[in-house]
Scaffold this active site. Structure first.
Site, PDB file in Angstrom:
ATOM      1  N   CYS A 116       0.814  -1.228   0.000  1.00  0.00           N
ATOM      2  CA  CYS A 116       0.000   0.000   0.000  1.00  0.00           C
ATOM      3  C   CYS A 116       0.846   1.276   0.000  1.00  0.00           C
ATOM      4  CB  CYS A 116      -0.952   0.006   1.186  1.00  0.00           C
ATOM      5  SG  CYS A 116      -2.126  -1.357   1.118  1.00  0.00           S
ATOM      6  N   HIS A 147      -3.194   7.418   1.524  1.00  0.00           N
ATOM      7  CA  HIS A 147      -3.616   6.075   1.132  1.00  0.00           C
ATOM      8  C   HIS A 147      -4.982   5.826   1.758  1.00  0.00           C
ATOM      9  CE1 HIS A 147      -3.988   1.894   0.571  1.00  0.00           C
ATOM     10  NE2 HIS A 147      -3.745   1.573   1.826  1.00  0.00           N
ATOM     11  N   ASN A 171     -10.064   0.014  -0.583  1.00  0.00           N
ATOM     12  CA  ASN A 171      -8.606   0.113  -0.483  1.00  0.00           C
ATOM     13  C   ASN A 171      -8.004  -0.513  -1.749  1.00  0.00           C
ATOM     14  OD1 ASN A 171      -5.900  -0.282   0.070  1.00  0.00           O
ATOM     15  ND2 ASN A 171      -6.219  -0.978   2.166  1.00  0.00           N
TER      16      ASN A 171
HETATM   17  O1  UT7 Z   1      -3.851  -0.830   3.443  1.00  0.00           O
HETATM   18  C1  UT7 Z   1      -3.062  -1.412   4.426  1.00  0.00           C
HETATM   19  C2  UT7 Z   1      -3.414  -0.913   5.726  1.00  0.00           C
HETATM   20  N1  UT7 Z   1      -4.672  -1.508   6.153  1.00  0.00           N
HETATM   21  C3  UT7 Z   1      -5.346  -0.881   7.068  1.00  0.00           C
HETATM   22  O2  UT7 Z   1      -4.977   0.187   7.466  1.00  0.00           O
HETATM   23  C4  UT7 Z   1      -6.567  -1.561   7.665  1.00  0.00           C
HETATM   24  C5  UT7 Z   1      -6.607  -1.256   9.126  1.00  0.00           C
HETATM   25  N2  UT7 Z   1      -7.690  -1.867   9.854  1.00  0.00           N
HETATM   26  C6  UT7 Z   1      -8.998  -1.551   9.675  1.00  0.00           C
HETATM   27  O3  UT7 Z   1      -9.332  -0.804   8.785  1.00  0.00           O
HETATM   28  C7  UT7 Z   1     -10.006  -2.101  10.653  1.00  0.00           C
HETATM   29  O4  UT7 Z   1      -9.335  -2.749  11.705  1.00  0.00           O
HETATM   30  C8  UT7 Z   1     -11.025  -3.076  10.006  1.00  0.00           C
HETATM   31  C9  UT7 Z   1     -11.998  -2.310   9.132  1.00  0.00           C
HETATM   32  C10 UT7 Z   1     -10.281  -4.122   9.207  1.00  0.00           C
HETATM   33  C11 UT7 Z   1     -11.845  -3.797  11.092  1.00  0.00           C
HETATM   34  O5  UT7 Z   1     -12.463  -2.865  11.972  1.00  0.00           O
HETATM   35  P1  UT7 Z   1     -12.364  -3.100  13.554  1.00  0.00           P
HETATM   36  O6  UT7 Z   1     -13.209  -2.075  14.185  1.00  0.00           O
HETATM   37  O7  UT7 Z   1     -10.904  -3.130  13.914  1.00  0.00           O
HETATM   38  O8  UT7 Z   1     -13.056  -4.510  13.741  1.00  0.00           O
HETATM   39  P2  UT7 Z   1     -12.451  -5.857  14.336  1.00  0.00           P
HETATM   40  O9  UT7 Z   1     -11.460  -6.462  13.397  1.00  0.00           O
HETATM   41  O10 UT7 Z   1     -11.991  -5.593  15.733  1.00  0.00           O
HETATM   42  O11 UT7 Z   1     -13.734  -6.784  14.345  1.00  0.00           O
HETATM   43  C12 UT7 Z   1     -14.867  -6.458  15.162  1.00  0.00           C
HETATM   44  C13 UT7 Z   1     -15.927  -7.527  14.973  1.00  0.00           C
HETATM   45  C14 UT7 Z   1     -15.395  -8.938  15.124  1.00  0.00           C
HETATM   46  O12 UT7 Z   1     -16.356  -9.691  15.801  1.00  0.00           O
HETATM   47  P3  UT7 Z   1     -16.219 -10.003  17.391  1.00  0.00           P
HETATM   48  O13 UT7 Z   1     -14.907 -10.708  17.530  1.00  0.00           O
HETATM   49  O14 UT7 Z   1     -16.226  -8.658  18.053  1.00  0.00           O
HETATM   50  O15 UT7 Z   1     -17.415 -10.848  17.659  1.00  0.00           O
HETATM   51  C15 UT7 Z   1     -15.293  -9.449  13.710  1.00  0.00           C
HETATM   52  O16 UT7 Z   1     -15.434 -10.840  13.610  1.00  0.00           O
HETATM   53  O17 UT7 Z   1     -16.471  -7.458  13.649  1.00  0.00           O
HETATM   54  C16 UT7 Z   1     -16.439  -8.746  13.049  1.00  0.00           C
HETATM   55  N3  UT7 Z   1     -16.264  -8.580  11.609  1.00  0.00           N
HETATM   56  C17 UT7 Z   1     -17.301  -8.368  10.773  1.00  0.00           C
HETATM   57  N4  UT7 Z   1     -18.611  -8.279  10.967  1.00  0.00           N
HETATM   58  C18 UT7 Z   1     -19.392  -8.032   9.895  1.00  0.00           C
HETATM   59  C19 UT7 Z   1     -15.098  -8.575  10.897  1.00  0.00           C
HETATM   60  N5  UT7 Z   1     -15.358  -8.365   9.596  1.00  0.00           N
HETATM   61  C20 UT7 Z   1     -16.699  -8.227   9.491  1.00  0.00           C
HETATM   62  C21 UT7 Z   1     -17.564  -7.987   8.400  1.00  0.00           C
HETATM   63  N6  UT7 Z   1     -18.883  -7.881   8.661  1.00  0.00           N
HETATM   64  N7  UT7 Z   1     -17.105  -7.802   7.150  1.00  0.00           N
END
Ligand code: UT7
Length: 325
Positions: free
Chosen positions: A115, A252, A282
């Site tokens: 990225c 980005h 992204n």
């Molecule tokens: O380009 C390279 C750099 N990349 C980035 O900068 C990405 C950085 N990270 C992010 O953008 C965020 O961390 C995400 C968008 C990937 C995720 O957001 P988050 O608020 O950190 O969510 P999380 O990973 O902590 O997941 C929260 C919950 C989980 O469930 P539990 O464990 O709380 O029951 C996941 O299983 O959301 C669940 N979850 C989803 N639910 C519905 C994960 N993906 C999904 C989904 N739909 N697509």
């Protein structure tokens, strides 16, 4: 004292025709439009057809950048393509793009910093132009991340999209002060200790397969805010500008909450942060040049404006480029 600077002459973009919405994705994985919008800011993304390769997207974006720059492809002597999704293991996608544009002189090669690839590629091109080795460079960010997504993993497949953007850089004499046009500062960094947080679980030299993207989103998020804020501050200190003197930040596009967090940390108004995430997702190395092209189309950048581009990605790699349009 007169110096050579890399001046941005033109920007181009190209997106595959097919648009996939969050609702479309909710039919293949357990997710909702509400979750994706709230957690990431993404509403839709473009996905390449089977017959659309990374080089095809790159060629189309490069053509538009050249037309807008008013420069003939044969006057380009350096082609750099930032990509983590090359058409083939080799030859380099940049060489295929060079060929597609009918360029047979100079050099073409790929840069792989995921990225942060576009920031790395701009830095490499800038150094070649400043050294006098090349005069006009095409810097392209082109990706088909849809090819390396695990379409059964809802935590990653909803975040990425395909596309390409390109800029034409030209070496031009400038005065040697911070009011110059062109690239004023570049900073690139990497730290391999964090590989396990964001990587692809395959490759020709390890598994002989392409592999799929794997990410610990929460941890990557934490590092992204920290590292991106750090590199922006380094850039501002190096050039003597205050955060609010930058006319437009073109980051980005990974997560709207990361971009909001950075705006807050810097104390700049959110309307100074270019956001294309909601409609592109992204797109890795393509996201900054795609956002730059959108900024030009929306008249947010014009001659004399200060533009700060920054990124963080797998590796980790991160960096920033400050340029005066
Ligand atoms: O380009 C390279 C750099 N990349 C980035 O900068 C990405 C950085 N990270 C992010 O953008 C965020 O961390 C995400 C968008 C990937 C995720 O957001 P988050 O608020 O950190 O969510 P999380 O990973 O902590 O997941 C929260 C919950 C989980 O469930 P539990 O464990 O709380 O029951 C996941 O299983 O959301 C669940 N979850 C989803 N639910 C519905 C994960 N993906 C999904 C989904 N739909 N697509």
């Amino acid at each position: 004292m007169a110096v050579i600077r890399s001046v941005i002459r033109g920007v181009g973009a190209h997106l595959p025709k097919r648009v996939v919405t969050n609702d479309d994705l909710s039919k293949i994985v357990d997710t909702t439009d509400e979750w994706i919008v709230e957690r990431s800011g993404i509403r839709s993304r473009h996905i390449a057809g089977d017959d659309e390769l990374t080089s095809d997207l790159g060629i189309a974006a490069a053509r538009q950048a050249l037309v807008r720059a008013g420069i003939d492809p044969v006057d380009i002597d350096l082609v750099i393509c930032a990509t983590a999704t090359p058409d083939k293991t080799f030859p380099a996608t940049a060489v295929r793009i060079q060929h597609g544009l009918g360029i047979t002189k100079g050099a073409a090669f790929d840069v792989q910093a995921v990225c942060s690839g576009f920031i790395y590629a701009m830095t490499v091109a800038d150094n070649f132009l400043k050294s006098g080795q090349f005069v006009r460079a095409l810097v392209i960010g082109a990706e088909t991340f849809s090819r390396i997504l695990d379409w059964s993993d809802r935590s990653t497949c909803v975040l990425f999209g395909d596309g390409a953007g390109a800029v034409v850089l030209e070496a031009q004499p400038q005065h040697g002060n911070r009011d110059d046009r062109g690239i004023l500062s570049t900073t690139i960094r990497s730290d391999g200790r964090f590989e396990d947080l964001l990587y692809v679980d395959g490759g020709p030299g390890s598994t002989k397969t392409v592999g799929h993207l794997r990410m610990n989103g929460r941890e990557v998020f934490r590092h992204a805010v920290q590292k991106i804020s750090g590199v922006i501050e380094e850039t501002l200190v190096a050039t003597g500008y205050a955060a609010d003197e930058i006319d437009l930040y073109v980051p980005h596009q990974a997560n709207a909450r990361i971009l909001d967090g950075i705006a807050k940390k810097l104390g700049v108004s959110p309307d100074k942060i270019m956001m294309t995430l909601s409609r592109h997702g992204n797109t890795s190395a393509a996201s900054i040049p795609l956002a730059l092209a959108a900024a030009v189309d929306e008249h947010k950048v014009k001659e004399g404006k200060l533009v700060l581009m920054e990124a963080m990605g797998g590796g980790f790699t991160w960096g920033a480029v400050l340029a005066r349009w």
